[in-house]
Design an enzyme around this catalytic site. Structure first.
Site, mmCIF file in Angstrom:
data_model
loop_
_atom_site.group_PDB
_atom_site.id
_atom_site.type_symbol
_atom_site.label_atom_id
_atom_site.label_comp_id
_atom_site.label_asym_id
_atom_site.label_seq_id
_atom_site.Cartn_x
_atom_site.Cartn_y
_atom_site.Cartn_z
ATOM 1 N N HIS A 18 0.838 -1.208 0.000
ATOM 2 C CA HIS A 18 0.000 0.000 0.000
ATOM 3 C C HIS A 18 0.873 1.260 0.000
ATOM 4 O O HIS A 18 0.623 2.206 -0.744
ATOM 5 C CB HIS A 18 -0.862 0.062 1.272
ATOM 6 C CG HIS A 18 -1.888 -1.025 1.418
ATOM 7 N ND1 HIS A 18 -1.915 -1.870 2.497
ATOM 8 C CD2 HIS A 18 -2.939 -1.383 0.640
ATOM 9 C CE1 HIS A 18 -2.949 -2.700 2.390
ATOM 10 N NE2 HIS A 18 -3.582 -2.440 1.262
ATOM 11 N N LYS A 42 -17.253 -6.871 5.209
ATOM 12 C CA LYS A 42 -15.902 -7.408 5.355
ATOM 13 C C LYS A 42 -15.492 -7.274 6.815
ATOM 14 O O LYS A 42 -15.379 -6.153 7.330
ATOM 15 C CB LYS A 42 -14.957 -6.599 4.447
ATOM 16 C CG LYS A 42 -13.715 -7.333 4.055
ATOM 17 C CD LYS A 42 -13.014 -6.649 2.910
ATOM 18 C CE LYS A 42 -11.646 -7.264 2.701
ATOM 19 N NZ LYS A 42 -10.922 -6.614 1.607
ATOM 20 N N ARG A 91 -1.750 -6.456 -8.583
ATOM 21 C CA ARG A 91 -0.645 -7.382 -8.334
ATOM 22 C C ARG A 91 -0.587 -8.501 -9.354
ATOM 23 O O ARG A 91 0.473 -8.998 -9.676
ATOM 24 C CB ARG A 91 -0.797 -8.005 -6.934
ATOM 25 C CG ARG A 91 -0.483 -7.047 -5.815
ATOM 26 C CD ARG A 91 -1.099 -7.471 -4.520
ATOM 27 N NE ARG A 91 -2.542 -7.363 -4.581
ATOM 28 C CZ ARG A 91 -3.339 -7.440 -3.535
ATOM 29 N NH1 ARG A 91 -2.841 -7.647 -2.337
ATOM 30 N NH2 ARG A 91 -4.646 -7.322 -3.656
ATOM 31 N N SER A 129 -2.416 -7.747 3.051
ATOM 32 C CA SER A 129 -2.814 -7.694 4.464
ATOM 33 C C SER A 129 -3.208 -9.064 4.992
ATOM 34 O O SER A 129 -2.940 -9.379 6.156
ATOM 35 C CB SER A 129 -3.989 -6.726 4.645
ATOM 36 O OG SER A 129 -3.643 -5.455 4.194
HETATM 37 P P1 ADP Z 1 -9.642 -3.921 -0.547
HETATM 38 O O1 ADP Z 1 -10.513 -4.542 0.489
HETATM 39 O O2 ADP Z 1 -10.259 -2.703 -1.179
HETATM 40 O O3 ADP Z 1 -9.073 -4.865 -1.563
HETATM 41 P P2 ADP Z 1 -6.948 -3.680 0.447
HETATM 42 O O4 ADP Z 1 -6.499 -2.916 1.645
HETATM 43 O O5 ADP Z 1 -6.735 -5.141 0.430
HETATM 44 O O6 ADP Z 1 -8.469 -3.317 0.323
HETATM 45 O O7 ADP Z 1 -6.298 -3.058 -0.865
HETATM 46 C C1 ADP Z 1 -6.410 -1.703 -1.193
HETATM 47 C C2 ADP Z 1 -5.680 -1.448 -2.495
HETATM 48 O O8 ADP Z 1 -4.290 -1.680 -2.326
HETATM 49 C C3 ADP Z 1 -6.106 -2.358 -3.652
HETATM 50 O O9 ADP Z 1 -6.111 -1.609 -4.843
HETATM 51 C C4 ADP Z 1 -5.026 -3.393 -3.686
HETATM 52 O O10 ADP Z 1 -4.886 -3.949 -4.974
HETATM 53 C C5 ADP Z 1 -3.818 -2.559 -3.321
HETATM 54 N N1 ADP Z 1 -2.729 -3.385 -2.806
HETATM 55 C C6 ADP Z 1 -2.716 -4.169 -1.718
HETATM 56 N N2 ADP Z 1 -1.526 -4.812 -1.574
HETATM 57 C C7 ADP Z 1 -0.761 -4.383 -2.620
HETATM 58 C C8 ADP Z 1 0.565 -4.689 -3.074
HETATM 59 N N3 ADP Z 1 1.350 -5.545 -2.426
HETATM 60 N N4 ADP Z 1 1.003 -4.078 -4.204
HETATM 61 C C9 ADP Z 1 0.192 -3.227 -4.863
HETATM 62 N N5 ADP Z 1 -1.056 -2.906 -4.506
HETATM 63 C C10 ADP Z 1 -1.532 -3.480 -3.405
#
Ligand code: ADP
Length: 154
Positions: A18, A42, A91, A129
């Site tokens: 992130h 969620k 990703r 996460s």
């Molecule tokens: P959500 O529940 O909206 O998927 P996340 O916190 O899992 O929430 O992800 C938020 C954003 O961050 C998404 O666009 C996700 O693809 C991006 N993201 C999460 N981990 C990575 C990573 N390792 N590299 C690039 N983008 C990431």
């Protein structure tokens, strides 16, 4: 007009993945709002307040970043914040399929809002996460997946 982008997500907790997306988005916009979705469907491990605190700590002292919580359609939130862009990280192909759907729906809901995708840096492709939460569950060390400023809390 100010170019404002929203980076929506759960951030449960924020990871290096992130952080990298936000840092790379910053030069493209005047302001990036990291918006934690208060999504009742969620179930998250950490409270909204805790997640927000860790995000604020991650970007402490960096200008043009705002951290917020929202509980409405993302496009409605964008309108309220005067943001014309939604940032999402990609990703892999699974992310792409999911994100394509959401971005197209959002664009139908509000054609003025553009979703901007940033590809993950190679080294962060496998960080997310849920992996962090899983490692924590079994007592493993997650520090290397987390922003430096919040490592002390894990
Ligand atoms: P959500 O529940 O909206 O998927 P996340 O916190 O899992 O929430 O992800 C938020 C954003 O961050 C998404 O666009 C996700 O693809 C991006 N993201 C999460 N981990 C990575 C990573 N390792 N590299 C690039 N983008 C990431």
């Amino acid at each position: 007009m100010e170019r404002i982008a929203i980076f929506p997500g759960s951030f449960d907790p924020i990871t290096l993945g992130h952080q990298s997306i936000v840092m790379r988005a910053l030069p493209l916009f005047d302001k990036v709002i990291i918006a934690i979705g208060d999504n009742t469907e969620k179930r998250c491990k950490y409270t909204l307040e805790q997640r927000m605190e860790w995000i604020e700590k991650t970007f402490e002292g960096i200008p043009n970043i705002e951290v917020d919580i929202y509980n409405e359609l993302t496009v409605d939130y964008c309108k309220r914040k005067n943001a014309k862009y939604i940032i999402r990280g990609l990703r892999n192909a699974i992310d792409f399929q999911y994100e394509q759907n959401i971005a197209q729906i959002n664009s139908e809901l509000d054609s003025e809002i553009e979703t901007v995708f940033l590809l993950t840096e190679l080294r962060y492709t496998n960080i997310n996460s849920s992996v962090v939460r899983e490692i924590l569950k079994f007592g493993g060390d997650v520090k290397k997946y987390l922003p430096e400023n919040i490592r002390e809390f894990f």
